[in-house]
Design an enzyme around this catalytic site. Sequence first.
Site, PDB file in Angstrom:
ATOM      1  N   GLY A  40       0.841  -1.196   0.000  1.00  0.00           N
ATOM      2  CA  GLY A  40       0.000   0.000   0.000  1.00  0.00           C
ATOM      3  C   GLY A  40       0.875   1.245   0.000  1.00  0.00           C
ATOM      4  N   VAL A  61      -0.068  -6.041  11.114  1.00  0.00           N
ATOM      5  CA  VAL A  61      -1.131  -6.795  11.817  1.00  0.00           C
ATOM      6  C   VAL A  61      -0.636  -8.112  12.428  1.00  0.00           C
ATOM      7  CG1 VAL A  61      -3.094  -5.841  10.541  1.00  0.00           C
ATOM      8  CG2 VAL A  61      -1.953  -7.919   9.674  1.00  0.00           C
ATOM      9  N   LYS A  93       2.285 -15.374   7.744  1.00  0.00           N
ATOM     10  CA  LYS A  93       2.116 -14.732   9.059  1.00  0.00           C
ATOM     11  C   LYS A  93       1.034 -13.660   9.006  1.00  0.00           C
ATOM     12  CE  LYS A  93       6.785 -14.960  10.978  1.00  0.00           C
ATOM     13  NZ  LYS A  93       7.960 -14.116  11.258  1.00  0.00           N
ATOM     14  N   ASN A 101      -4.873 -11.923  15.582  1.00  0.00           N
ATOM     15  CA  ASN A 101      -4.878 -10.642  16.293  1.00  0.00           C
ATOM     16  C   ASN A 101      -6.172  -9.868  16.083  1.00  0.00           C
ATOM     17  OD1 ASN A 101      -2.369 -10.895  17.552  1.00  0.00           O
ATOM     18  ND2 ASN A 101      -1.292 -10.168  15.727  1.00  0.00           N
ATOM     19  N   GLY A 104      -8.914 -11.616  17.909  1.00  0.00           N
ATOM     20  CA  GLY A 104      -8.757 -11.349  19.351  1.00  0.00           C
ATOM     21  C   GLY A 104      -9.283  -9.965  19.695  1.00  0.00           C
ATOM     22  N   TYR A 147       0.035 -17.929   0.168  1.00  0.00           N
ATOM     23  CA  TYR A 147      -1.171 -17.089   0.053  1.00  0.00           C
ATOM     24  C   TYR A 147      -2.428 -17.939   0.190  1.00  0.00           C
ATOM     25  CZ  TYR A 147      -4.356 -13.577  -1.957  1.00  0.00           C
ATOM     26  OH  TYR A 147      -5.379 -12.678  -2.172  1.00  0.00           O
ATOM     27  N   GLN A 164     -16.590 -21.019  18.658  1.00  0.00           N
ATOM     28  CA  GLN A 164     -16.075 -21.109  20.027  1.00  0.00           C
ATOM     29  C   GLN A 164     -16.411 -19.878  20.860  1.00  0.00           C
ATOM     30  OE1 GLN A 164     -12.043 -22.536  19.687  1.00  0.00           O
ATOM     31  NE2 GLN A 164     -11.597 -22.083  21.827  1.00  0.00           N
ATOM     32  N   HIS A 183      -1.379  -1.366  -8.250  1.00  0.00           N
ATOM     33  CA  HIS A 183       0.051  -1.105  -8.276  1.00  0.00           C
ATOM     34  C   HIS A 183       0.578  -1.360  -9.702  1.00  0.00           C
ATOM     35  CE1 HIS A 183       4.118  -1.017  -6.927  1.00  0.00           C
ATOM     36  NE2 HIS A 183       3.746  -0.840  -5.678  1.00  0.00           N
TER      37      HIS A 183
END
Length: 319
Positions: A40, A61, A93, A101, A104, A147, A164, A183
């Site tokens: 970005g 992130v 990742k 994250n 959460g 990916y 859950q 891009h």
Amino acid sequence: MHLSKRVLVTGGAGFIGSYLCERLLEDGHDVICVDNLFTGTRMNIRHLLDHRNFEFMRHDVTFPLYVEVDEIYNMACPASPIHYQFDPVQTTKTSVHGAINMLGLAKRVRAKILQASTSEVYGDPEVHPQPEEYWGRVNPIGPRSCYDEGKRCAETLFFDYWRQHQLRIKVARIFNTYGPRMHPNDGRVVSNFIVQALRGEPISIYGEGQQTRSFCYVDDLVAGLMGLMATGDDVIGPINLGNPGEFTMLELAQMVIELTGSSSTLEFKPLPTDDPKQRKPVITKAKEVIGWEPKVALKEGLGKTIRYFDDLLSDRLNA
Ligand code: NAD
Ligand code: UDP
Ligand code: UDP
């Protein structure tokens, strides 16, 4: 009554994310745009930076994030093969730790959360066109796996947080999307062909150009994402968002040459490993549940995208 919300857009400085931020601001919401600026750019959001309801945070992130929001669009992840294969471990990742994250965060603040998943979860499909029920045919160890499998694992995490922790989730499976602000060097077929045609360079066709894709104009896609977010809590997806028009890469090249009036010739290059042969969404669910379908035909969308790249290449956008 129109209620303004605090909305987090991860990957908000990217191609799709920047349009999403724009539309959310237009609807009167407060927008927090989180992006590590890997693919970005500040340029994509420079017209939003002075908006009083817009906040940009440079953040990755894969690290925890503590903000207070009502809704989250999780768009962060490089989308083009060149970029997601540049650092494949970071790509996985981003999809997996990033999803954990953001889930959460959604769990702590009880926010509604939408995942930008992808038609890549179908891999090189033997079911055509692809309905949401199809489980896909994905190579778990190839160069596209960081990916594809990252995004598949993110879907798993979304559904497990739903089962859950009763999180309010929405999973969108986005098919190839194009438009201004792509891009110029991301190696995707639409940007490559347009830039090559405008420069009069040969158009690079991978393989024999008989593979097909369905191309959705970015405005249509963003309307679909916002429509999905606005559905009731019973709508969790996955839901295909894409334009069911299906074109071979040769047809696309022909259309770009015609629309640009270019004298470019075709140049055939090797097909990348695991390149899917065909891709076309079934969008019955999106029509029924969101009342959404794309409006912009490929020729019209390509015309707008060509004008953007023409300005970019002649540097009028930086003026
Ligand atoms: P893009 O590369 O322009 O945008 C992705 C954004 O995420 C970029 O701004 C990038 O800097 C940011 N980002 C990457 N890793 C990050 C990290 N670890 N932390 C924070 N920010 C990070 O791509 P796009 O085309 O706008 O795609 C947006 C989302 O939509 C992606 O999740 C992509 O997988 C999904 N998607 C896109 C398409 C498409 O055709 N464009 C198709 C299917 C799915
Ligand atoms: N997390 C976050 N922001 C928050 C809450 C959580 O980034 O506001 C991260 C946190 O770092 C954690 C992850 O989200 O690693 C998953 O959170 P969850 O509560 O599901 O699991 P736990 O904290 O028990 O690992
Ligand atoms: N492609 C091509 N020439 C290019 C770039 C891509 O023929 O210069 C082909 C590529 O092999 C694939 C299709 O166009 O079959 C779409 O590629 P892209 O990277 O845009 O999207 P994805 O493969 O992720 O659907």
